[in-house]
Design an enzyme around this catalytic site. Structure first.
Site, PDB file in Angstrom:
ATOM      1  N   LEU A  46       0.940  -1.322  -0.018  1.00 47.86           N
ATOM      2  CA  LEU A  46       0.192   0.026   0.137  1.00 47.86           C
ATOM      3  C   LEU A  46       0.820   1.274   0.202  1.00 47.86           C
ATOM      4  CD1 LEU A  46      -2.818  -0.503   2.825  1.00 47.86           C
ATOM      5  CD2 LEU A  46      -3.188  -0.259   0.433  1.00 47.86           C
ATOM      6  N   ASP A  47       0.280   2.190  -0.619  1.00 48.81           N
ATOM      7  CA  ASP A  47       1.161   3.537  -0.709  1.00 48.81           C
ATOM      8  C   ASP A  47       1.325   4.127   0.714  1.00 48.81           C
ATOM      9  OD1 ASP A  47       1.917   3.286  -3.439  1.00 48.81           O
ATOM     10  OD2 ASP A  47       0.066   4.176  -3.933  1.00 48.81           O
ATOM     11  N   ALA A  48       2.163   4.934   0.978  1.00 48.31           N
ATOM     12  CA  ALA A  48       2.241   5.583   2.139  1.00 48.31           C
ATOM     13  C   ALA A  48       1.034   6.441   2.658  1.00 48.31           C
ATOM     14  CB  ALA A  48       3.535   6.609   2.343  1.00 48.31           C
ATOM     15  N   ARG A 146      -0.660   2.855  -7.572  1.00 49.65           N
ATOM     16  CA  ARG A 146      -1.665   3.720  -7.529  1.00 49.65           C
ATOM     17  C   ARG A 146      -2.960   3.511  -8.272  1.00 49.65           C
ATOM     18  NH1 ARG A 146       0.203   7.215  -3.974  1.00 49.65           N
ATOM     19  NH2 ARG A 146      -0.851   8.888  -4.643  1.00 49.65           N
TER      20      ARG A 146
END
Length: 191
Positions: A46-48, A146
């Site tokens: 998961l992205d930050a 994303r």
């Protein structure tokens, strides 16, 4: 798939601002601030700036089966978006959206009548007085970089907050932000 009895799998509710790696980088914190278990690795990143369910395991085969799109493990996301998507926008998400790296696979998308019962995000999302927001649930089987954010933007509704609610049979249920629990590995075989 046979999972060795010694395999460890944990569910983690990743807060905003935490990387899907143990080492912090720049302004982002790392998983080591929350998880002190040697030998576990992330299965599906998961992205930050995204929140929610992250799975970690010490079993390389299980990690690959969770993360690899060939095994069709569905990922359920709740996205708070700018504006209120109409039926055409939701249908476009369901059919597949053309992104700069190709057409996405068909997905399931629906407008949520009420916002999911979530924790307050720190920092809060930016609110604009004249633009309403809505929550959609998007279920995908891919894992492009994303992807959910790019899909919602492609149909005219940029994502303001993104929470992964589930990966296959694993959910966020009972996990506060920053908390983790052991989970029982289940079969993730292909259809």
């Amino acid at each position: 798939m046979h999972v060795p009895e010694t395999s460890r799998l944990i569910r983690f509710n990743k807060p905003y601002g935490v990387l899907s790696q143990f080492t912090p980088e720049g302004r982002w914190r790392g998983l080591k601030d929350f998880i002190d278990l040697p030998g576990v690795y992330v299965a599906g990143r998961l992205d930050a700036d995204s929140e929610g369910l992250l799975l970690l395991t010490d079993d390389g085969q299980l990690q690959a089966r969770i993360a690899d799109p060939r095994f069709k493990l569905e990922k359920t996301y709740w996205a708070q978006v700018e504006g209120v998507p109409d039926a055409a926008a939701l249908q476009a998400l369901c059919r597949g959206v053309q992104l700069n790296d190709g057409l996405t696979l068909p997905a399931r998308a629906r407008l949520l009548e009420t916002a999911p019962a979530l924790w307050e995000r720190e920092p809060p999302i930016r609110q604009r007085q004249n633009i309403p927001t809505a929550w959609i649930e998007l279920v995908i089987r891919e894992g492009r970089n994303r992807q959910v954010r790019r899909m919602t933007a492609a149909v005219g509704h940029p994502t303001l907050r993104l929470v992964r609610a589930a990966m296959g049979p694993y959910t966020l249920d009972g996990l506060a932000p920053g908390a983790w629990q052991p989970a029982a590995p289940v079969s993730t075989t292909r259809d």
